[in-house]
Scaffold this active site. Structure first.
Site, PDB file in Angstrom:
ATOM      1  N   SER A 138       0.854  -1.165  -0.016  1.00  0.00           N
ATOM      2  CA  SER A 138       0.080  -0.086  -0.088  1.00  0.00           C
ATOM      3  C   SER A 138       0.859   1.305  -0.070  1.00  0.00           C
ATOM      4  O   SER A 138       0.615   2.165  -0.772  1.00  0.00           O
ATOM      5  CB  SER A 138      -0.998   0.103   1.017  1.00  0.00           C
ATOM      6  OG  SER A 138      -0.340  -0.288   2.453  1.00  0.00           O
ATOM      7  N   ASP A 182       6.756   2.775   6.941  1.00  0.00           N
ATOM      8  CA  ASP A 182       6.593   2.239   5.144  1.00  0.00           C
ATOM      9  C   ASP A 182       6.548   3.601   3.963  1.00  0.00           C
ATOM     10  O   ASP A 182       7.642   3.394   3.185  1.00  0.00           O
ATOM     11  CB  ASP A 182       5.404   1.459   4.924  1.00  0.00           C
ATOM     12  CG  ASP A 182       4.880   0.555   5.999  1.00  0.00           C
ATOM     13  OD1 ASP A 182       6.119   0.051   6.649  1.00  0.00           O
ATOM     14  OD2 ASP A 182       3.890   0.123   6.159  1.00  0.00           O
TER      15      ASP A 182
HETATM   16  C1  GLA Z   1       3.211  -1.409   9.624  1.00  0.00           C
HETATM   17  C2  GLA Z   1       2.899  -0.004   9.669  1.00  0.00           C
HETATM   18  C3  GLA Z   1       4.097   0.721  10.098  1.00  0.00           C
HETATM   19  C4  GLA Z   1       4.769   0.047  11.196  1.00  0.00           C
HETATM   20  C5  GLA Z   1       5.044  -1.527  11.435  1.00  0.00           C
HETATM   21  C6  GLA Z   1       5.421  -1.986  12.553  1.00  0.00           C
HETATM   22  O1  GLA Z   1       3.880  -1.740   8.595  1.00  0.00           O
HETATM   23  O2  GLA Z   1       2.306   0.436   8.452  1.00  0.00           O
HETATM   24  O3  GLA Z   1       3.891   2.034  10.425  1.00  0.00           O
HETATM   25  O4  GLA Z   1       4.095   0.281  12.620  1.00  0.00           O
HETATM   26  O5  GLA Z   1       3.654  -2.014  10.761  1.00  0.00           O
HETATM   27  O6  GLA Z   1       6.889  -1.472  12.570  1.00  0.00           O
END
Ligand code: GLA
Length: 397
Positions: A138, A182
Site C-alpha cells: 500500500s 513504510d
Molecule cells: C506496519 C505499519 C508501520 C509500522 C509497522 C510495524 O507496517 O504500517 O507504520 O508500525 O507495521 O513496525
C-alpha cells in the site's frame, strides 16, 4: 513483459490513450525496529526491488479515474469532492493521496492548494509487490502516486513532505493507524543501503549494507523473505490494540512516548502498568535499543551481531508484543537452524513475512527446508525469494 510496459499497456487498455509518464515506488522489508515508529523511536528498513508503477496522465476536467491490474475498475471521482470516508476498497489509497497532498499544501500555505484547483488525472497501477505479505504494497502505491502528482501538480514538495502526505492519506483517509515506517522506506531509500530513521524528528541517514562488496550477493550474505501467505490486515484489530497499549504505557509513565523510557526506568515503574502493558512496552523499549545496536554493528561490518539482534527482536515480538504467528515462528526457527545469522518477522505482524540474513550459498537449501517444514506442519506453501536493498520512489520515464 516488464513492469513498466505492463503499466503503460494497462493504462492504454483502461483509458484508451497513452499515459504522460511513469513513476514508481518500492515495497520494503524492515531489517529491525518494529512497532517503534508510532512510539517516536528508531527504524531500519530497506526498499526492495519489487515496485509499484503508476502510469498517469492529467485531465482538464477535475475528474480522477483509478485503475489497477487485477482489480475491478474503481469508477470516477471529482477531485474537489474527495473527503475521508468517501471511498472504499483499494481506491481509497490513491484517492487518499490526492486528498492528502491538498491538505499538506494548505498547511504549508501554498496558493491554489485546494485539490479542486488542480487538474484531475487518470492513473493505472501495475505492481510486483506481493499484496498482504507485510511488504508495504500500500505504501508503494501511495508513494508512486505522491511523486507523480508532486510533479504533475508542480507542488515542489521535498521527500519529507511527501512522507507526511502519504502517511496522512493512510491514517485519515483510509483509516489505518500506522506510523511513518513504510512511506519513509518507499520515499527515502537508497540502493545498497538501509534507511536509519528517527521517527521523532524525522532525521535520517543511510547505513551501508555492503551491496557490491562480497558481503551481499554471490559468495556473501543475502536476505531471504519467507512470505507465510497468512494475510494480515492493519485496519482492524491487533495493530490498533498494540498501539493503544503503548500509548497507555507512555501515559502511565508520564512521558510523551515510549521513546523517552529506558529499560531500567520501565522496570522501576513496573507497578504502574498491567502485566500485559508492561510486556508491550518492554518490546518497544528494547527494540529501540536493538536498532541502535544493529546500526553500530553494520557500521563495524559485524553481520553476526546483526543476525543475533534480529533473532532477539523476533523473540521480543513473539513473547512480549505477541504479534507473531506459528507460521512466522516456524520460518524463523528453521532459517536459524539451517545456518541463517538471524531471522525475524518483518512489518506489522499477525501474518505476512519473515526475513532471514544468511550466507547466499545457503539460500537454496533454506528455501527447501522452510517449504518442507511448512508441509510437515500442515501449513500452506510459503513464498520464498531474496531481496536486495533498492532505490526509493522515482520517475521512470
Ligand atoms: C506496519 C505499519 C508501520 C509500522 C509497522 C510495524 O507496517 O504500517 O507504520 O508500525 O507495521 O513496525
Amino acid at each position: 513483459m516488464t513492469l513498466l510496459s505492463a503499466a503503460r499497456d494497462g493504462f492504454a487498455a483502461a483509458f484508451g490513450y497513452p499515459p504522460a509518464a511513469l513513476w514508481s515506488a518500492p515495497g520494503r522489508v524492515n531489517l529491525i525496529g518494529e512497532h517503534t515508529d508510532y512510539n517516536e523511536g528508531f527504524v531500519l528498513p530497506f526498499a526492495i526491488g519489487q515496485r509499484t508503477v503508476a502510469a498517469l496522465a492529467p485531465r482538464a476536467d477535475g475528474l480522477v479515474r483509478v485503475s489497477s491490474a487485477g482489480a475491478a475498475p474503481a469508477g470516477e471521482f471529482p477531485l474537489g469532492g474527495l473527503a475521508p470516508g468517501g471511498a472504499a476498497g483499494w481506491a481509497a489509497y490513491p484517492l487518499g493521496v490526492a486528498w492528502a497532498l491538498g491538505q499538506v499544501a494548505r498547511r504549508t500555505g501554498q496558493a491554489g492548494a485546494e485539490p479542486a484547483g488542480r487538474p484531475g488525472f487518470d492513473v493505472h497501477f501495475a505492481s510486483d509487490v506481493p499484496v498482504g505479505a507485510g511488504l508495504s504494497s500500500s505504501a508503494a502505491l501511495e508513494c508512486a502516486l505522491a511523486v507523480a502528482l508532486n510533479e504533475v501538480w508542480r507542488l515542489g514538495f521535498d521527500r519529507a513532505r511527501l512522507v507526511e502526505a502519504a502517511h496522512l492519506a493512510e491514517n485519515d483517509f483510509v483509516g489505518a493507524p500506522t506510523g511513518i515506517l513504510d512511506q519513509s522506506a518507499a520515499l527515502l531509500s537508497r540502493e545498497g543501503a538501509a534507511l536509519f530513521l528517527d521517527c521523532r524528528d524525522g532525521s535520517w541517514s543511510h547505513a551501508d549494507l555492503g551491496l557490491g562488496t562480497d558481503r551481499f550477493g554471490p559468495g556473501g550474505l543475502a536476505v531471504l523473505v519467507v512470505d507465510t501467505r497468512v494475510k494480515h490486515e492493519h485496519v482492524s484489530g491487533g495493530y490498533a490494540a498494540r498501539r493503544a497499549a503503548c500509548e497507555r504505557a507512555a501515559a502511565a509513565l508520564g512521558v510523551r512516548a515510549l521513546r523517552d523510557v529506558t529499560a531500567g526506568q520501565l522496570l522501576a515503574a513496573r507497578d504502574r502498568l498491567t502485566e500485559e502493558d508492561y510486556r508491550r512496552a518492554r518490546h518497544v523499549v528494547t527494540e529501540d535499543q536493538r536498532v541502535l545496536e544493529v546500526v553500530a554493528a553494520l557500521r563495524a561490518g559485524d553481520h553476526a551481531a546483526v543476525g543475533g539482534l534480529m533473532s532477539a527482536s523476533h523473540r521480543s515480538m513473539r513473547d512480549d508484543f505477541e504479534i507473531s504467528t506459528p507460521e512466522l515462528d516456524l520460518a524463523v526457527e528453521v532459517a536459524v537452524g539451517g545456518g541463517a545469522l538471524g531471522a525475524r518477522m518483518t512489518g506489522g505482524g499477525f501474518g505476512g513475512s519473515a526475513i532471514a540474513l544468511a550466507p547466499a550459498a545457503l539460500i537454496p537449501g533454506l528455501e527447501r527446508t522452510v517449504a518442507a517444514a511448512f508441509r510437515e506442519r500442515g501449513f500452506g506453501a510459503p513464498g520464498t525469494f531474496t531481496v536486495r536493498p533498492s532505490a526509493g520512489a522515482r520517475r521512470d520515464e
